[in-house]
Design a protein around this motif. Structure first.
Motif, PDB file in Angstrom:
ATOM      1  N   LEU A   8       0.863  -1.187   0.000  1.00 31.88           N
ATOM      2  CA  LEU A   8       0.000   0.000   0.000  1.00 31.88           C
ATOM      3  C   LEU A   8       0.896   1.233   0.000  1.00 31.88           C
ATOM      4  CD1 LEU A   8      -2.781  -0.763   2.673  1.00 31.88           C
ATOM      5  CD2 LEU A   8      -2.934  -0.965   0.196  1.00 31.88           C
ATOM      6  N   VAL A  85      -6.516   0.465   5.347  1.00 30.48           N
ATOM      7  CA  VAL A  85      -7.340   0.241   4.162  1.00 30.48           C
ATOM      8  C   VAL A  85      -7.205   1.470   3.283  1.00 30.48           C
ATOM      9  CG1 VAL A  85      -9.663  -0.209   3.285  1.00 30.48           C
ATOM     10  CG2 VAL A  85      -8.992  -1.110   5.524  1.00 30.48           C
ATOM     11  N   ASP A  86      -6.909   1.258   2.003  1.00 37.06           N
ATOM     12  CA  ASP A  86      -6.782   2.377   1.072  1.00 37.06           C
ATOM     13  C   ASP A  86      -8.168   2.731   0.531  1.00 37.06           C
ATOM     14  OD1 ASP A  86      -6.170   4.268  -0.816  1.00 37.06           O
ATOM     15  OD2 ASP A  86      -4.568   3.111  -1.762  1.00 37.06           O
ATOM     16  N   THR A  93      -3.937   1.382  -5.375  1.00 37.89           N
ATOM     17  CA  THR A  93      -4.242   0.302  -4.428  1.00 37.89           C
ATOM     18  C   THR A  93      -5.606   0.522  -3.754  1.00 37.89           C
ATOM     19  OG1 THR A  93      -2.913   1.443  -2.733  1.00 37.89           O
ATOM     20  CG2 THR A  93      -1.827  -0.304  -3.983  1.00 37.89           C
ATOM     21  N   TYR A  94      -6.474   1.294  -4.385  1.00 35.00           N
ATOM     22  CA  TYR A  94      -7.817   1.573  -3.842  1.00 35.00           C
ATOM     23  C   TYR A  94      -8.547   0.259  -3.517  1.00 35.00           C
ATOM     24  CZ  TYR A  94     -12.668   3.142  -3.553  1.00 35.00           C
ATOM     25  OH  TYR A  94     -13.951   3.381  -3.138  1.00 35.00           O
ATOM     26  N   LYS A  96      -7.713  -1.995  -1.360  1.00 33.83           N
ATOM     27  CA  LYS A  96      -6.843  -3.021  -0.779  1.00 33.83           C
ATOM     28  C   LYS A  96      -6.560  -2.692   0.687  1.00 33.83           C
ATOM     29  CE  LYS A  96      -4.609  -4.332  -5.097  1.00 33.83           C
ATOM     30  NZ  LYS A  96      -5.520  -5.375  -5.411  1.00 33.83           N
ATOM     31  N   HIS A  97      -6.199  -3.727   1.432  1.00 30.13           N
ATOM     32  CA  HIS A  97      -5.899  -3.514   2.844  1.00 30.13           C
ATOM     33  C   HIS A  97      -4.637  -4.277   3.229  1.00 30.13           C
ATOM     34  CE1 HIS A  97      -7.767  -7.464   3.118  1.00 30.13           C
ATOM     35  NE2 HIS A  97      -7.173  -7.590   4.291  1.00 30.13           N
ATOM     36  N   PHE A  98      -4.125  -3.932   4.391  1.00 25.15           N
ATOM     37  CA  PHE A  98      -2.961  -4.596   4.962  1.00 25.15           C
ATOM     38  C   PHE A  98      -3.165  -4.630   6.472  1.00 25.15           C
ATOM     39  CE2 PHE A  98       1.136  -4.474   7.085  1.00 25.15           C
ATOM     40  CZ  PHE A  98       1.740  -5.580   6.505  1.00 25.15           C
TER      41      PHE A  98
END
Length: 110
Positions: A8, A85-86, A93-94, A96-98
Motif C-alpha cells: 500500500l 485500508v486504502d 491500491t484503492y 486493498k488492505h494490509f
C-alpha cells in the motif's frame, strides 16, 4: 532500522534494531534522517499514547489534505492488530488492505 514495504502506498513496516542486555532493551524508534531517506520527509508534530482493554476496537481514521497526518504506531505492552485500508479514490491500491500484529515482543512499528 529496516523499512519494509506493504504493497500500500505510504504504508511501511518499521523493524527497529533492538539491543538487549541484562537490564532490558533499547531501540531507536524514530530517526528523521532515516525516515527522510527511506520513506519520505515526515514532520511529526504530535505524540500520542493510548491504552485499551481486551477486545477494544479503536476508531477508523481518514484524513484529507490539508488535515492529513503521518502516524507511527507501536505496541509497548500486549499486542494489537493494526489494519490500513486504502479508501483514496483513484489510488492504484484503492480498496486493498494490509494488517499486522504489533506487540511488545516483535517491536514492529507501522
Amino acid at each position: 532500522m529496516e523499512f519494509i514495504k506493504t504493497g500500500l502506498d505510504d504504508v511501511t513496516i518499521i523493524k527497529p534494531k533492538v539491543f538487549t542486555d541484562s537490564r532490558g532493551y533499547f531501540f531507536e524508534s524514530y530517526s528523521k534522517r532515516e525516515f527522510d531517506e527511506k520513506i519520505r520527509p515526515v514532520d511529526f508534530v504530535q505524540d500520542n499514547e493510548s491504552m485499551s482493554g481486551y477486545g477494544v476496537i479503536r476508531g477508523l481514521h481518514f484524513q484529507k489534505p490539508p488535515f492529513s497526518q503521518s502516524k507511527l504506531v507501536r505496541c509497548v505492552k500486549g499486542r494489537v492488530l493494526d489494519v490500513a485500508v486504502d479508501i483514496r479514490k483513484g489510488s492504484p491500491t484503492y480498496g486493498k488492505h494490509f494488517s499486522i500484529e504489533l506487540s511488545e515482543d516483535n517491536h514492529l512499528m507501522f
